[in-house]
Design a protein around this motif. Structure first.
Motif, mmCIF file in Angstrom:
data_model
loop_
_atom_site.group_PDB
_atom_site.id
_atom_site.type_symbol
_atom_site.label_atom_id
_atom_site.label_comp_id
_atom_site.label_asym_id
_atom_site.label_seq_id
_atom_site.Cartn_x
_atom_site.Cartn_y
_atom_site.Cartn_z
ATOM 1 N N THR A 170 61.452 21.793 1.348
ATOM 2 C CA THR A 170 62.727 22.206 1.929
ATOM 3 C C THR A 170 62.550 23.177 3.080
ATOM 4 O O THR A 170 63.147 23.023 4.147
ATOM 5 N N ASP A 171 61.734 24.192 2.895
ATOM 6 C CA ASP A 171 61.610 25.235 3.913
ATOM 7 C C ASP A 171 61.089 24.683 5.227
ATOM 8 O O ASP A 171 61.566 25.064 6.301
ATOM 9 N N LEU A 172 60.123 23.770 5.183
ATOM 10 C CA LEU A 172 59.523 23.256 6.413
ATOM 11 C C LEU A 172 60.562 22.561 7.279
ATOM 12 O O LEU A 172 60.734 22.888 8.449
ATOM 13 N N TYR A 173 61.251 21.587 6.722
ATOM 14 C CA TYR A 173 62.165 20.819 7.563
ATOM 15 C C TYR A 173 63.505 21.496 7.783
ATOM 16 O O TYR A 173 64.200 21.179 8.744
ATOM 17 N N ASP A 174 63.865 22.449 6.947
ATOM 18 C CA ASP A 174 65.026 23.269 7.285
ATOM 19 C C ASP A 174 64.712 24.106 8.519
ATOM 20 O O ASP A 174 65.595 24.436 9.307
ATOM 21 N N ASP A 175 63.426 24.410 8.715
ATOM 22 C CA ASP A 175 63.015 25.226 9.862
ATOM 23 C C ASP A 175 62.794 24.383 11.111
ATOM 24 O O ASP A 175 63.318 24.695 12.182
ATOM 25 N N ILE A 176 62.034 23.286 11.006
ATOM 26 C CA ILE A 176 61.648 22.534 12.208
ATOM 27 C C ILE A 176 62.478 21.286 12.423
ATOM 28 O O ILE A 176 62.315 20.604 13.445
ATOM 29 N N GLY A 177 63.379 20.942 11.497
ATOM 30 C CA GLY A 177 64.075 19.675 11.569
ATOM 31 C C GLY A 177 65.289 19.637 12.477
ATOM 32 O O GLY A 177 65.878 18.571 12.671
ATOM 33 N N THR A 178 65.677 20.771 13.051
ATOM 34 C CA THR A 178 66.862 20.795 13.906
ATOM 35 C C THR A 178 66.683 19.846 15.091
ATOM 36 O O THR A 178 65.694 19.912 15.810
ATOM 37 N N GLY A 179 67.652 18.961 15.280
ATOM 38 C CA GLY A 179 67.571 18.011 16.380
ATOM 39 C C GLY A 179 66.647 16.849 16.137
ATOM 40 O O GLY A 179 66.393 16.033 17.033
ATOM 41 N N TYR A 180 66.150 16.707 14.905
ATOM 42 C CA TYR A 180 65.183 15.662 14.584
ATOM 43 C C TYR A 180 65.743 14.268 14.838
ATOM 44 O O TYR A 180 65.046 13.380 15.334
ATOM 45 N N ALA A 181 67.015 14.075 14.488
ATOM 46 C CA ALA A 181 67.613 12.740 14.619
ATOM 47 C C ALA A 181 67.643 12.258 16.061
ATOM 48 O O ALA A 181 67.643 11.055 16.325
ATOM 49 N N LEU A 182 67.647 13.178 17.022
ATOM 50 C CA LEU A 182 67.694 12.781 18.429
ATOM 51 C C LEU A 182 66.374 12.183 18.890
ATOM 52 O O LEU A 182 66.350 11.260 19.715
ATOM 53 N N GLY A 183 65.277 12.706 18.376
ATOM 54 C CA GLY A 183 63.968 12.251 18.835
ATOM 55 C C GLY A 183 63.340 11.171 17.980
ATOM 56 O O GLY A 183 62.426 10.484 18.421
ATOM 57 N N ARG A 184 63.831 11.027 16.747
ATOM 58 C CA ARG A 184 63.230 10.082 15.819
ATOM 59 C C ARG A 184 64.217 8.969 15.518
ATOM 60 O O ARG A 184 65.041 9.072 14.622
ATOM 61 N N ARG A 185 64.120 7.912 16.307
ATOM 62 C CA ARG A 185 65.025 6.775 16.180
ATOM 63 C C ARG A 185 64.277 5.566 15.615
ATOM 64 O O ARG A 185 63.065 5.488 15.690
ATOM 65 N N THR A 186 65.027 4.638 15.084
ATOM 66 C CA THR A 186 64.434 3.448 14.478
ATOM 67 C C THR A 186 63.884 2.512 15.549
ATOM 68 O O THR A 186 64.609 2.117 16.458
ATOM 69 N N ASP A 187 62.613 2.173 15.448
ATOM 70 C CA ASP A 187 62.067 1.140 16.316
ATOM 71 C C ASP A 187 62.153 -0.185 15.570
ATOM 72 O O ASP A 187 61.644 -0.307 14.442
ATOM 73 N N PRO A 188 62.784 -1.194 16.161
ATOM 74 C CA PRO A 188 63.001 -2.459 15.436
ATOM 75 C C PRO A 188 61.717 -3.160 15.034
ATOM 76 O O PRO A 188 61.699 -3.905 14.048
ATOM 77 N N ARG A 189 60.617 -2.926 15.744
ATOM 78 C CA ARG A 189 59.361 -3.583 15.402
ATOM 79 C C ARG A 189 58.798 -3.031 14.100
ATOM 80 O O ARG A 189 58.288 -3.784 13.257
ATOM 81 N N TRP A 190 58.871 -1.730 13.909
ATOM 82 C CA TRP A 190 58.463 -1.154 12.627
ATOM 83 C C TRP A 190 59.451 -1.524 11.536
ATOM 84 O O TRP A 190 59.064 -1.761 10.398
ATOM 85 N N MET A 191 60.740 -1.569 11.877
ATOM 86 C CA MET A 191 61.738 -1.931 10.882
ATOM 87 C C MET A 191 61.471 -3.321 10.329
ATOM 88 O O MET A 191 61.562 -3.550 9.119
ATOM 89 N N THR A 192 61.111 -4.257 11.192
ATOM 90 C CA THR A 192 60.804 -5.616 10.753
ATOM 91 C C THR A 192 59.618 -5.624 9.788
ATOM 92 O O THR A 192 59.644 -6.303 8.751
ATOM 93 N N ALA A 193 58.585 -4.860 10.117
ATOM 94 C CA ALA A 193 57.402 -4.798 9.257
ATOM 95 C C ALA A 193 57.743 -4.197 7.897
ATOM 96 O O ALA A 193 57.256 -4.663 6.854
ATOM 97 N N ILE A 194 58.572 -3.177 7.886
ATOM 98 C CA ILE A 194 58.951 -2.533 6.625
ATOM 99 C C ILE A 194 59.798 -3.469 5.776
ATOM 100 O O ILE A 194 59.600 -3.575 4.557
ATOM 101 N N LEU A 195 60.735 -4.167 6.391
ATOM 102 C CA LEU A 195 61.558 -5.125 5.647
ATOM 103 C C LEU A 195 60.696 -6.229 5.043
ATOM 104 O O LEU A 195 60.903 -6.646 3.895
ATOM 105 N N ASP A 196 59.724 -6.708 5.795
ATOM 106 C CA ASP A 196 58.820 -7.726 5.279
ATOM 107 C C ASP A 196 58.039 -7.195 4.071
ATOM 108 O O ASP A 196 57.840 -7.906 3.074
ATOM 109 N N ALA A 197 57.598 -5.935 4.159
ATOM 110 C CA ALA A 197 56.825 -5.339 3.075
ATOM 111 C C ALA A 197 57.673 -5.128 1.822
ATOM 112 O O ALA A 197 57.168 -5.226 0.702
ATOM 113 N N LEU A 198 58.950 -4.872 1.999
ATOM 114 C CA LEU A 198 59.847 -4.681 0.854
ATOM 115 C C LEU A 198 60.124 -5.997 0.131
ATOM 116 O O LEU A 198 60.534 -6.000 -1.036
ATOM 117 N N GLY A 199 59.897 -7.102 0.799
ATOM 118 C CA GLY A 199 60.070 -8.399 0.166
ATOM 119 C C GLY A 199 61.484 -8.603 -0.346
ATOM 120 O O GLY A 199 62.461 -8.301 0.333
#
Length: 248
Positions: free
Chosen positions: A4-33
């Motif tokens: 909790t402490d780590l990301y409460d401290d450094i996580g501000t604005g995280y959603a702006l820089g960390r967006r879903t890349d569809p190529r990784w999303m496809t690989a993850i969906l395939d892995a989830l079967g």
């Protein structure tokens, strides 16, 4: 993701820089079967949560939970080492770039095995991260941090993985993971980009500032492009990211 402490401290604005890349999303969906119910452990802002399945999001940081968009749903505050789910509660457990932040990563992986017959973990080879040009040439202190983290091979061994699949980084990758800008070095001059990278956020700010100043000078002089001309012709590069899948 982390405690909790780590990301409460450094996580501000995280959603702006960390967006879903569809190529990784496809690989993850395939892995989830065919998994229809999924526990996303260390869910963060929900970047790689499937939108066509039932997802239980588990995240320790209130700051990260606050940034979750409405469409991905709420998250339950919980740490990986003590998940508030019964045995075999879901079809699959998903953990995306989070294991290296857990206080006790082996205990967390044991929890994944307990709650789900299928485990999908996106991790990375820490040795390859230490060889990344930004680390090697500008902020070598990051290597000290990486050496303390479990590597993808460690995680695969602990889970008894059935498969380990490399996920190269395309040059135009949209998720701002630390090495994402391997062919776009100017991006690291932007403090918003650096804040979205936990390896940079957890390294001595003085060391990061020194490295950024040196990088800016090398970009201005053309030295970076001269030294890394081989990268400029690549469409993708292996930064060590691995998709680890195990099932019973």
């Amino acid at each position: 993701m982390a405690g909790t402490d780590l990301y409460d401290d450094i996580g501000t604005g995280y959603a702006l820089g960390r967006r879903t890349d569809p190529r990784w999303m496809t690989a993850i969906l395939d892995a989830l079967g065919g998994a229809r119910t999924i526990a996303n452990v260390g869910a963060g802002t929900g970047s790689y949560e499937p939108d066509d399945r039932t997802v239980v999001a588990l995240e320790p940081s209130t700051e990260m939970i606050r940034q979750r968009p409405p469409e991905v749903g709420p998250a339950v505050r919980a740490v990986a080492e003590a998940l508030p789910l019964r045995d075999h509660a879901v079809d699959a457990a998903l953990a995306v770039l989070t294991v290296h932040h857990w206080t006790d990563w082996r205990a967390g992986l044991a929890e994944l095995r307990r709650i789900a017959p299928r485990r999908v973990v996106l991790a990375y080879d820490t040795s390859l991260h230490t060889e990344f040009w930004f680390v090697r040439e500008y902020v070598p202190e990051i290597a000290d941090l990486e050496r303390t983290r479990p590597s993808a091979a460690d995680i695969a061994g602990e889970l008894g993985a059935d498969s380990v699949t490399p996920l190269p980084l395309p040059w135009d990758f949209v998720d701002g993971v630390f090495p994402a800008y391997w062919r776009r070095p100017d991006a690291y001059l932007d403090p918003r980009v650096r804040r979205a990278c936990s390896a940079l956020a957890q390294t001595d700010p003085a060391a990061v500032d020194r490295g950024v100043r040196r990088l800016r000078a090398d970009l201005d002089s053309g030295r970076w492009h001269d030294d890394h001309r081989d990268l400029l012709d690549l469409d993708q590069w292996d930064a060590g990211f691995r998709l680890v899948v195990s099932h019973t």
